[in-house]
Every structure is written in structure tokens, then in C-alpha cells.
Write a protein that holds these residues in place. Structure first.
Motif, PDB file in Angstrom:
ATOM      1  N   ALA A   1       0.832  -1.207   0.000  1.00 21.86           N
ATOM      2  CA  ALA A   1       0.000   0.000   0.000  1.00 21.86           C
ATOM      3  C   ALA A   1       0.865   1.255   0.000  1.00 21.86           C
ATOM      4  O   ALA A   1       0.517   2.250  -0.641  1.00 21.86           O
ATOM      5  N   TYR A   2       1.993   1.206   0.684  1.00 21.44           N
ATOM      6  CA  TYR A   2       2.881   2.371   0.730  1.00 21.44           C
ATOM      7  C   TYR A   2       3.368   2.749  -0.664  1.00 21.44           C
ATOM      8  O   TYR A   2       3.563   3.924  -0.964  1.00 21.44           O
ATOM      9  N   THR A   3       3.577   1.760  -1.513  1.00 22.23           N
ATOM     10  CA  THR A   3       4.008   2.045  -2.884  1.00 22.23           C
ATOM     11  C   THR A   3       2.949   2.882  -3.596  1.00 22.23           C
ATOM     12  O   THR A   3       3.272   3.877  -4.249  1.00 22.23           O
ATOM     13  N   ALA A   4       1.690   2.496  -3.449  1.00 24.78           N
ATOM     14  CA  ALA A   4       0.595   3.257  -4.069  1.00 24.78           C
ATOM     15  C   ALA A   4       0.456   4.634  -3.428  1.00 24.78           C
ATOM     16  O   ALA A   4       0.258   5.634  -4.128  1.00 24.78           O
ATOM     17  N   LYS A  26       3.017   7.162  -4.646  1.00 22.34           N
ATOM     18  CA  LYS A  26       2.753   7.696  -5.985  1.00 22.34           C
ATOM     19  C   LYS A  26       1.814   8.895  -5.928  1.00 22.34           C
ATOM     20  O   LYS A  26       1.965   9.839  -6.692  1.00 22.34           O
ATOM     21  N   THR A  27       0.842   8.843  -5.033  1.00 24.57           N
ATOM     22  CA  THR A  27      -0.132   9.938  -4.945  1.00 24.57           C
ATOM     23  C   THR A  27       0.254  10.996  -3.916  1.00 24.57           C
ATOM     24  O   THR A  27      -0.277  12.098  -3.956  1.00 24.57           O
ATOM     25  N   HIS A  28       1.157  10.654  -3.001  1.00 21.20           N
ATOM     26  CA  HIS A  28       1.611  11.586  -1.955  1.00 21.20           C
ATOM     27  C   HIS A  28       3.134  11.522  -1.860  1.00 21.20           C
ATOM     28  O   HIS A  28       3.682  11.023  -0.870  1.00 21.20           O
ATOM     29  N   PRO A  29       3.850  12.031  -2.867  1.00 21.32           N
ATOM     30  CA  PRO A  29       5.310  11.902  -2.861  1.00 21.32           C
ATOM     31  C   PRO A  29       5.985  12.567  -1.663  1.00 21.32           C
ATOM     32  O   PRO A  29       7.086  12.167  -1.273  1.00 21.32           O
ATOM     33  N   GLY A  30       5.333  13.522  -1.060  1.00 21.88           N
ATOM     34  CA  GLY A  30       5.915  14.174   0.111  1.00 21.88           C
ATOM     35  C   GLY A  30       6.023  13.242   1.320  1.00 21.88           C
ATOM     36  O   GLY A  30       6.750  13.541   2.271  1.00 21.88           O
ATOM     37  N   LEU A  31       5.315  12.140   1.273  1.00 24.41           N
ATOM     38  CA  LEU A  31       5.373  11.170   2.372  1.00 24.41           C
ATOM     39  C   LEU A  31       6.524  10.176   2.224  1.00 24.41           C
ATOM     40  O   LEU A  31       6.704   9.309   3.089  1.00 24.41           O
ATOM     41  N   ALA A  32       7.297  10.293   1.152  1.00 25.07           N
ATOM     42  CA  ALA A  32       8.363   9.322   0.886  1.00 25.07           C
ATOM     43  C   ALA A  32       9.296   9.093   2.076  1.00 25.07           C
ATOM     44  O   ALA A  32       9.584   7.938   2.420  1.00 25.07           O
ATOM     45  N   PRO A  33       9.789  10.153   2.746  1.00 25.22           N
ATOM     46  CA  PRO A  33      10.687   9.894   3.886  1.00 25.22           C
ATOM     47  C   PRO A  33      10.010   9.094   5.009  1.00 25.22           C
ATOM     48  O   PRO A  33      10.617   8.188   5.575  1.00 25.22           O
TER      49      PRO A  33
END
Length: 125
Positions: free
Chosen positions: A40-43, A46-53
Motif C-alpha cells: 500500500a505504501y508504494t501506491a 505515488k499519490t503523496h510523494p511528500g510522504l516518501a521519507p
């Protein structure tokens, strides 16, 4: 008197076997939960790139939790002494509580649309 000691030993083993059974079930369920979350984190990324860290940290924590659960399982399988089992269990529980708090504080506001993360939760100790 020897019979009573044998009965106590058998009860102790039965309790340890129950704990082992519950731990194996819980540990497997938690590992499956984390595998699904990682997907789910992968999806989400993609929609919330700011959450990557935050997502990267949570993925790393999933790996750490998995290793800790395997260590706990090995202690139980090997008949580890009660103090060692208790200490490992308490570390695992504390780590999970910290993990869940971080996850909620850093993902939920963005996913709910507020975009304002709660105060960052950092590892203790």
C-alpha cells in the motif's frame, strides 16, 4: 513431593507452549500485515510523494520488527529463560507502540486531507 514438581513443570511447559502458539500466530499475522502495508505504501507514495521519507522509515521499521519477532520466536522455541523472553517481548512491544505512533502522526493527516502532520514522533532512547 516429586510428583508435585513434575506437575508444576508440566504446567509450566503447557503455558510456554500456549504462549508459543499465540506468538507464532500473532507474529505471522503482523508480518503479513506489514507486507500488505508495504504494498500500500508504494501506491500511497505515488499519490503523496511528500510522504516518501516517512514511508521509507516505516518500511525499514517493518524489517526491524520482523527480525525482532523472529528473535522472540527463536527464544520461545529454544525454551529461553523467562527473563530473556520478557525482556525481548517488552522491547518488541515498545518498538511497535513507537512505530504505530509515528505512522499515525506522519501519515494520517496527509491521507485524511489536512496535510498538517502532527508533531513528529522520534525514536526514544
Amino acid at each position: 513431593m516429586l510428583h508435585l514438581l513434575e506437575v508444576d513443570a508440566a504446567r509450566g511447559r503447557a503455558i510456554a507452549d500456549q504462549l508459543l502458539g499465540h506468538c507464532v500466530t500473532f507474529c505471522n499475522d503482523l508480518r503479513m500485515h506489514h507486507l500488505r502495508e508495504d504494498g500500500a505504501y508504494t501506491a500511497i507514495q505515488k499519490t503523496h510523494p511528500g510522504l516518501a521519507p516517512a514511508l521509507d522509515r516505516l518500511r525499514r521499521e517493518h524489517e526491524t520488527v520482523s527480525r525482532a519477532l523472529l528473535d522472540l520466536d527463536a527464544l520461545l522455541q529454544g525454551g529461553g529463560d523467562l527473563d530473556a523472553v520478557r525482556e525481548k517481548f517488552e522491547r518488541v512491544a515498545a518498538g511497535l507502540e513507537e512505530h504505530f505512533a509515528y505512522e499515525e502522526a506522519n501519515l494520517l493527516p496527509e491521507l485524511r486531507g489536512s496535510g498538517v502532520p502532527a508533531a513528529p514522533v522520534t525514536p526514544s532512547g
